[in-house]
Design a protein around this motif. Structure first.
Motif, PDB file in Angstrom:
ATOM      1  N   ARG A  98      75.104  82.073  55.989  1.00 30.39           N
ATOM      2  CA  ARG A  98      73.704  81.852  55.627  1.00 30.39           C
ATOM      3  C   ARG A  98      72.906  83.151  55.779  1.00 30.39           C
ATOM      4  O   ARG A  98      72.074  83.486  54.924  1.00 30.39           O
ATOM      5  CB  ARG A  98      73.100  80.752  56.500  1.00 30.39           C
ATOM      6  CG  ARG A  98      71.683  80.382  56.088  1.00 30.39           C
ATOM      7  CD  ARG A  98      70.992  79.466  57.100  1.00 30.39           C
ATOM      8  NE  ARG A  98      71.583  78.135  57.142  1.00 30.39           N
ATOM      9  CZ  ARG A  98      71.146  77.158  57.953  1.00 30.39           C
ATOM     10  NH1 ARG A  98      70.116  77.376  58.760  1.00 30.39           N
ATOM     11  NH2 ARG A  98      71.726  75.982  57.963  1.00 30.39           N
TER      12      ARG A  98
ATOM     13  N   ASP B 139      70.784  86.910  65.533  1.00 27.54           N
ATOM     14  CA  ASP B 139      70.382  85.510  65.449  1.00 27.54           C
ATOM     15  C   ASP B 139      70.858  84.858  66.739  1.00 27.54           C
ATOM     16  O   ASP B 139      72.039  84.550  66.897  1.00 27.54           O
ATOM     17  CB  ASP B 139      71.010  84.870  64.207  1.00 27.54           C
ATOM     18  CG  ASP B 139      70.802  83.355  64.154  1.00 27.54           C
ATOM     19  OD1 ASP B 139      70.343  82.772  65.152  1.00 27.54           O
ATOM     20  OD2 ASP B 139      71.132  82.758  63.107  1.00 27.54           O
TER      21      ASP B 139
ATOM     22  N   GLY C 164      64.064  77.690  62.178  1.00 22.83           N
ATOM     23  CA  GLY C 164      64.658  78.941  62.632  1.00 22.83           C
ATOM     24  C   GLY C 164      65.040  79.898  61.521  1.00 22.83           C
ATOM     25  O   GLY C 164      64.862  81.115  61.637  1.00 22.83           O
ATOM     26  N   THR C 165      65.554  79.353  60.424  1.00 23.86           N
ATOM     27  CA  THR C 165      65.984  80.199  59.312  1.00 23.86           C
ATOM     28  C   THR C 165      64.825  81.027  58.757  1.00 23.86           C
ATOM     29  O   THR C 165      65.027  82.167  58.317  1.00 23.86           O
ATOM     30  CB  THR C 165      66.596  79.332  58.194  1.00 23.86           C
ATOM     31  OG1 THR C 165      67.633  78.521  58.767  1.00 23.86           O
ATOM     32  CG2 THR C 165      67.176  80.170  57.082  1.00 23.86           C
TER      33      THR C 165
ATOM     34  N   THR D  49      76.840  78.467  65.648  1.00 26.30           N
ATOM     35  CA  THR D  49      76.669  77.030  65.884  1.00 26.30           C
ATOM     36  C   THR D  49      77.583  76.180  64.999  1.00 26.30           C
ATOM     37  O   THR D  49      77.826  75.011  65.306  1.00 26.30           O
ATOM     38  CB  THR D  49      75.184  76.662  65.657  1.00 26.30           C
ATOM     39  OG1 THR D  49      74.365  77.680  66.245  1.00 26.30           O
ATOM     40  CG2 THR D  49      74.832  75.337  66.279  1.00 26.30           C
TER      41      THR D  49
ATOM     42  N   TYR E 112      76.733  79.919  59.871  1.00 24.00           N
ATOM     43  CA  TYR E 112      75.413  80.539  60.040  1.00 24.00           C
ATOM     44  C   TYR E 112      75.451  82.022  59.680  1.00 24.00           C
ATOM     45  O   TYR E 112      74.450  82.588  59.235  1.00 24.00           O
ATOM     46  CB  TYR E 112      74.871  80.306  61.455  1.00 24.00           C
ATOM     47  CG  TYR E 112      74.409  78.887  61.639  1.00 24.00           C
ATOM     48  CD1 TYR E 112      73.106  78.513  61.329  1.00 24.00           C
ATOM     49  CD2 TYR E 112      75.292  77.894  62.066  1.00 24.00           C
ATOM     50  CE1 TYR E 112      72.682  77.192  61.454  1.00 24.00           C
ATOM     51  CE2 TYR E 112      74.884  76.579  62.196  1.00 24.00           C
ATOM     52  CZ  TYR E 112      73.580  76.232  61.895  1.00 24.00           C
ATOM     53  OH  TYR E 112      73.169  74.922  62.011  1.00 24.00           O
TER      54      TYR E 112
ATOM     55  N   MET F  82      69.588  82.068  67.893  1.00 22.33           N
ATOM     56  CA  MET F  82      68.889  80.783  67.804  1.00 22.33           C
ATOM     57  C   MET F  82      69.428  79.763  68.785  1.00 22.33           C
ATOM     58  O   MET F  82      68.662  79.122  69.494  1.00 22.33           O
ATOM     59  CB  MET F  82      69.076  80.255  66.381  1.00 22.33           C
ATOM     60  CG  MET F  82      67.961  79.396  65.901  1.00 22.33           C
ATOM     61  SD  MET F  82      66.519  80.368  65.517  1.00 22.33           S
ATOM     62  CE  MET F  82      67.081  81.314  64.124  1.00 22.33           C
ATOM     63  N   SER F  83      70.741  79.588  68.807  1.00 23.06           N
ATOM     64  CA  SER F  83      71.304  78.511  69.620  1.00 23.06           C
ATOM     65  C   SER F  83      71.720  78.993  71.010  1.00 23.06           C
ATOM     66  O   SER F  83      72.249  78.207  71.795  1.00 23.06           O
ATOM     67  CB  SER F  83      72.497  77.869  68.900  1.00 23.06           C
ATOM     68  OG  SER F  83      73.519  78.817  68.710  1.00 23.06           O
TER      69      SER F  83
ATOM     70  N   PRO G 115      72.452  70.288  67.775  1.00 19.54           N
ATOM     71  CA  PRO G 115      71.927  71.600  68.184  1.00 19.54           C
ATOM     72  C   PRO G 115      70.495  71.807  67.702  1.00 19.54           C
ATOM     73  O   PRO G 115      70.177  72.851  67.161  1.00 19.54           O
ATOM     74  CB  PRO G 115      72.894  72.564  67.507  1.00 19.54           C
ATOM     75  CG  PRO G 115      73.291  71.860  66.253  1.00 19.54           C
ATOM     76  CD  PRO G 115      73.273  70.388  66.566  1.00 19.54           C
TER      77      PRO G 115
ATOM     78  N   CYS H  74      75.619  82.898  69.094  1.00 21.39           N
ATOM     79  CA  CYS H  74      76.502  81.728  69.181  1.00 21.39           C
ATOM     80  C   CYS H  74      76.576  81.139  67.787  1.00 21.39           C
ATOM     81  O   CYS H  74      75.558  80.709  67.241  1.00 21.39           O
ATOM     82  CB  CYS H  74      75.955  80.703  70.172  1.00 21.39           C
ATOM     83  SG  CYS H  74      76.830  79.120  70.098  1.00 21.39           S
TER      84      CYS H  74
HETATM   85  C1  LIG Z   1      69.729  76.322  64.413  1.00 17.98           C
HETATM   86  C2  LIG Z   1      70.196  77.638  63.967  1.00 17.98           C
HETATM   87  C3  LIG Z   1      69.496  78.368  62.994  1.00 17.98           C
HETATM   88  C4  LIG Z   1      68.247  77.862  62.322  1.00 17.98           C
HETATM   89  O1  LIG Z   1      68.447  76.698  61.619  1.00 17.98           O
HETATM   90  P1  LIG Z   1      67.180  75.909  61.078  1.00 17.98           P
HETATM   91  O2  LIG Z   1      67.799  74.667  60.513  1.00 17.98           O
HETATM   92  O3  LIG Z   1      66.508  76.738  60.076  1.00 17.98           O
HETATM   93  O4  LIG Z   1      66.291  75.646  62.266  1.00 17.98           O
HETATM   94  C5  LIG Z   1      69.936  79.628  62.678  1.00 17.98           C
HETATM   95  N1  LIG Z   1      71.026  80.156  63.269  1.00 17.98           N
HETATM   96  C6  LIG Z   1      71.715  79.492  64.201  1.00 17.98           C
HETATM   97  C7  LIG Z   1      72.893  80.160  64.833  1.00 17.98           C
HETATM   98  C8  LIG Z   1      71.327  78.207  64.584  1.00 17.98           C
HETATM   99  O5  LIG Z   1      72.017  77.543  65.520  1.00 17.98           O
END
Ligand SMILES: *Cc1c(COP(=O)(O)O)cnc(C)c1O
Length: 368
Positions: free
Chosen positions: A93, A166, A64-65, A141, A90, A168-169, A10, A139
């Motif tokens: 996190r 978030d 992304g984080t 991930t 996530y 991101m994905s 991902p 989503c």
């Molecule tokens: C990829 C992702 C992130 C960011 O991860 P990084 O490793 O910092 O790029 C954050 N949230 C989700 C849901 C992700 O899939």
């Protein structure tokens, strides 16, 4: 094999040659040519969510984080109280970084194999008036489960709470519309479903929210308000921009638009996901999620229940055949993950299934 391996992960993910070639040029960060790329890209990103009326988009250096952290630090006042809807890694996190930003963080926990529940959120908001903001992972991930963004946004709007998403994905693949879903901030990144290379994120922030957010951030580098004000005034990034990542993303977004935008991307990923799941099932492998909650982004697969199975050896055998798999992220059950996203289609997914079948047989497992 005389090609790069296909990344079934991902992000970073497999990109097109055209996107890679866009990086073969040096750009001055102060130069008007580069500033024009930034301005055009920001407008195109707002197009994707129909956000021109309501939101600004603020790009930020880093993975992304970094942008999730920046969104929390910028949007949530220091005395704010954030409720994180938690159904996976996530989410955890996001809760951790919220706490580390010095904001009060609470968690509403759900099962890992189910979406979070908007009615449960409504009940929690009704009983705790101190909550100011909600964090949702669109989503998750860690498993691949799709969470109900529209329903959660409606609950937050009804209760007058800020929503930080978030995405991101999911951004670029699953539908997200700022005209019908109310969010304070929504975070995405270059190296996921837009099929750019990793290295920058971007945050859509509601106009009234960004205007009221001066001084919230306790971090200089992560302050999206400052980044936004500087970018509006000068057309430039506040600190050294990831120039090559930016131009690669601009090229990736041009291809995204040519492909037919979000609906076309979703259709291709759905086809990838269906091809993958059907192929795995023929090999005797079962997905962790039931189909109704599976987003077509990443599939968590139960590891074969066989003494000869070992993820590291399976990974190496698939890699030798040109495919990079992803480890599982669950603590209770042994799994591995396979991404459906990136510049790949049905042929690559079919080849990936063949490679996984051969890899299992090399380990001495029955496969299909
Ligand atoms: C990829 C992702 C992130 C960011 O991860 P990084 O490793 O910092 O790029 C954050 N949230 C989700 C849901 C992700 O899939």
């Amino acid at each position: 094999m005389d090609r790069d391996p296909i990344l079934l992960t991902p992000g970073p993910l497999t990109t097109t040659l055209r996107t890679k070639l866009a990086m073969l040029k040096d750009w001055g960060s102060w130069d008007s040519d580069f500033n024009a790329v930034t301005a055009r890209l920001r407008a195109q990103l707002l197009d994707i969510v129909n956000g021109h009326e309501t939101h600004v988009v603020v790009p930020l250096q880093g993975s992304g984080t970094f942008s999730v952290e920046a969104a929390v630090a910028t949007v949530v006042p220091r005395e704010g109280h954030v409720l994180v809807l938690d159904n996976g890694a996530y989410c955890k996190r996001a809760a951790k970084l919220t706490q580390m930003m010095g904001r009060r963080a609470s968690v509403l926990a759900f099962a890992e194999d189910e979406p979070v529940s908007a009615p449960a959120l409504a009940a929690r908001l009704a009983e705790d008036a101190s909550i100011t903001h909600v964090v949702l992972i669109h989503c998750e991930t860690g498993t691949g489960v799709e969470n109900p963004l529209a329903d959660v946004a409606a609950v937050c709007e009804r209760h007058g709470k800020g929503l930080i998403v978030d995405a991101m994905s999911s951004f670029g693949a699953l539908p997200i519309d700022a005209r019908t879903m109310r969010f304070d901030a929504l975070v995405a990144a270059s190296g996921k479903c837009l099929e750019g290379v990793p290295g920058m994120g971007f945050v859509f922030v509601r106009k009234a929210v960004i205007e009221a957010s001066a001084g919230n951030s306790q971090s200089l580098a992560m302050d999206l308000h400052d980044q936004h004000v500087y970018m509006e005034r000068t057309g430039q990034w506040r600190f050294t921009p990831p120039t090559h990542v930016m131009v690669a993303l601009a090229e990736a977004v041009a291809q995204f638009i040519e492909e037919g935008g979000q609906p076309a991307r979703l259709a291709r990923y759905r086809d990838n996901c269906a091809t993958l799941i059907a192929g795995l099932s023929a090999l005797g492998l079962q997905p962790f999620l039931r189909p109704e909650v599976q987003a077509p982004i990443i599939v968590t697969v139960h590891a074969p229940d066989h003494p000869a199975y070992d993820f590291k050896r399976f990974y190496a055998a698939a890699k030798a055949r040109g495919f990079i798999l992803y480890p599982g992220k669950l603590t209770e059950v042994e799994t591995f993950r396979v991404g459906c996203i990136g510049a790949i289609g049905r042929n690559e997914m079919q080849q990936a299934v063949n490679a996984m079948g051969e890899a299992l047989r090399e380990l001495g497992l029955p496969a299909g």
